[in-house]
Motif scaffolding. Structure first.
Motif, short mmCIF file in Angstrom:
data_model
loop_
_atom_site.label_atom_id
_atom_site.label_comp_id
_atom_site.label_asym_id
_atom_site.label_seq_id
_atom_site.Cartn_x
_atom_site.Cartn_y
_atom_site.Cartn_z
N UNK A 26 -0.45 23.43 22.18
CA UNK A 26 0.20 23.13 24.10
C UNK A 26 1.07 23.68 23.61
N UNK A 27 2.17 22.86 24.81
CA UNK A 27 3.79 23.87 25.15
C UNK A 27 4.24 22.07 24.15
N UNK A 28 5.79 22.47 23.24
CA UNK A 28 6.24 21.82 23.21
C UNK A 28 7.61 21.63 23.66
N UNK A 29 8.31 20.48 23.16
CA UNK A 29 9.03 19.41 24.38
C UNK A 29 10.55 20.86 24.82
N UNK A 30 10.89 21.74 24.58
CA UNK A 30 11.67 22.66 25.40
C UNK A 30 10.77 22.93 26.32
N UNK A 31 9.36 23.79 25.61
CA UNK A 31 8.77 24.59 26.85
C UNK A 31 7.81 23.69 28.31
N UNK A 32 7.97 22.59 27.51
CA UNK A 32 7.31 21.31 28.60
C UNK A 32 8.46 21.65 29.97
N UNK A 33 9.14 21.63 29.27
CA UNK A 33 10.78 21.25 30.67
C UNK A 33 10.46 22.30 31.67
#
Length: 545
Positions: A26-33
């Motif tokens: 899945x997306x990690x923090x920066x991508x999630x933002x």
């Protein structure tokens, strides 16, 4: 132009960028933002969330536009970066073609094989788009120097504006580019340039109070990283070798792995590229232009280094991606400038073979590299633990909102001890502003405590007093920011040099992780432990005795 060659190079670049594109983590923090901001309705919070970010808004607008047509699956979000990544290869051909057609093809090949660009072509962040924009700015800069038409000037201005509108520190690059352009055009446009720089100097003086405020204000960056000269070295190995080291926080020692294969894959291609860059600076008709282009890169790196030393940012290779098209161009020009063409061909061939070989044989090459902090991992681990309605979930480091794309928390009692709320768990009389300004001194005694602590009281009142028999507490921990055991913490706190060197964010969340485990295990039983990537989840259960 033989379009077939460019198409084949682009297909190669596309193929490399599609290897392992569907990251199960899945997306990690920066991508999630990135997704979080772009997922808001245009009139329902998008602008507010976009303006609240530390980076400029153009990438979020681009992602929002793409999501309108393609949805928000993780795969599609990554493909939005692949698309501009392949366009970057094509643009690099036209950049190189300003020198010669051969240079154009070689620029495209180098961009296609770049592990750094491959990695960020699979990342839901701005960097693949920023490389494309920076390459277009370089293209129009080179064209303008050859033909000072309004069309070329307008192209340069537009893409420089987009650099500033995409990256918070993009203005630094544009500034040094303007300096370089002024050096190259000073004899021809002396009066005009003096007037322009006079206006800029006056504007700078008006902004001096704000500049001083930025320099003297504490920043988050020193909380999880520090500057070392090795990071400048890793900038070149990241850009020209297939081994990516400074994606988050590089080690202080460049020989952090002592093996022949590491040296070959990390340093040989970087040394070849640096040799080509040096060659481009001498004994050819474009030496002065190339020297100025390299000066732009040096100035930009110097400012980033200074900001890192002052604790304003962590020196990470991706933050300097605006200069990457220039470095690729200079490397290619230098390769084409060799008088011994066969020797140059051998070095170019070796450079390409090493990069391509590593991509295919290494399990941690750029396209295969897992997103070990991916937030879907947490959802998968929680689901495996089979939480029941009313169970407690304690999230450490990230808040609940960072996981809601993958997990429904509505049935559970959730507490976050995250980057925004940890002061209230560590002390009753220290607020966030104090931690930001002087956290190392404020928390040293807290970290050294072996007796009762404020966090014990917080866990008691929020969880332990409210849990019923057969209920469970799931503690979600990010191991990459909480790696120190109680014994490690004791050693670090007692050694003042080591304490000052260790990023405070690692100390804070190691302390939280250790105390949480100790406190919960006193009255609850550990019924499950599982680790995946950088995440660990411990399940504590109150047994019915």
């Amino acid at each position: 132009m033989n379009i077939i060659y460019l198409i084949l190079i682009s297909i190669l670049g596309l193929g490399l960028r599609l290897i392992g594109i569907n990251k199960f983590q899945g997306l990690w923090n920066d991508e999630y933002i990135s997704w979080f901001v772009a997922s808001h309705p245009l009139r329902g919070g998008f602008i507010k969330e976009m303006l609240a970010q530390c980076h400029m808004p153009f990438y979020y607008l681009y992602l929002k536009f793409c999501m309108h047509f393609g949805g928000d699956s993780d795969l599609f979000l990554r493909l939005t970066s692949v698309a501009v990544g392949v366009l970057g290869i094509i643009v690099m051909y036209f950049v190189g073609a300003q020198h010669s057609r051969k240079s154009g093809y070689l620029c495209a090949v180098f961009a296609a094989l770049s592990s750094f660009l491959i990695y960020y072509s699979q990342e839901v962040r701005m960097y693949s788009l920023l490389f494309l924009i920076s390459a277009l700015a370089l293209f129009y800069l080179l064209r303008f120097l050859k033909n000072k038409s309004w069309v070329n000037l307008l192209g340069l201005v537009v893409f420089d504006f987009l650099i500033v509108f995409t990256h918070t520190i993009g203005f630094v690059f544009v500034f040094f580019q303007l300096v370089g352009l002024s050096v190259l055009l000073f004899k021809e446009y002396k009066k005009q340039l003096i007037a322009i720089w006079g206006v800029l100097l006056l504007s700078g003086l008006l902004c001096l109070p704000q500049i001083l405020k930025i320099i003297t204000t504490q920043s988050f960056s020193q909380w999880w990283g520090h500057f070392s000269l090795s990071k400048i070295g890793f900038l070149f190995t990241d850009y020209f070798s297939p081994v990516l080291t400074n994606l988050v926080n590089a080690p202080d020692n460049m020989l952090y792995v002592k093996s022949v294969s590491f040296v070959i894959f990390t340093f040989v291609p970087a040394i070849i590229a640096i040799g080509f860059i040096v060659r481009s600076l001498f004994k050819n008709e474009e030496s002065r232009l190339n020297q100025v282009l390299l000066g732009i890169c040096v100035g930009f790196i110097a400012v980033l280094s200074g900001a890192a030393i002052l604790g304003k940012l962590v020196f990470i290779t991706k933050y300097s991606i605006e200069i990457y098209p220039i470095l690729l161009y200079l490397a290619v020009v230098g390769a084409c400038a060799f008088s011994h063409k066969k020797i140059a061909s051998v070095f170019v061939g070796l450079f390409c073979i090493i990069n391509l070989t590593y991509i295919f044989i290494s399990p941690v090459s750029a396209p295969k590299m897992p997103r070990v902090q991916g937030h879907k991992i947490v959802a998968d681990l929680l689901e495996k633990g089979k939480p029941q309605k009313g169970d407690f979930i304690i999230l450490e480091y990230y808040p609940q909102s960072r996981f809601e794309k993958y997990f429904d928390f509505s049935k559970y009692k959730v507490f976050s001890i995250d980057k925004g709320t940890f002061p209230s768990f560590l002390s009753s009389n220290v607020d966030y502003a104090q931690v930001l300004a002087n956290g190392k001194d404020l928390y040293k005694n807290v970290f050294a405590e072996s007796g009762p602590a404020h966090i014990d009281y917080m866990l008691l009142t929020t969880v332990l007093q409210n849990i019923k028999p057969n209920q469970s507490v799931f503690v979600v921990m990010l191991d990459s920011v909480s790696m120190y055991s109680p014994k490690d913490m004791e050693t670090i706190v007692k050694d003042d040099y080591l304490y000052q060197k260790t990023p405070i964010m690692y100390l804070i969340f190691s302390y939280i992780k250790n105390r949480t485990f100790i406190d919960l295990s006193k009255s609850l039983a550990v019924t499950r432990y599982e680790k995946m990537g950088d995440w660990s989840i411990v399940k504590f259960t109150k047994l019915n005795k």
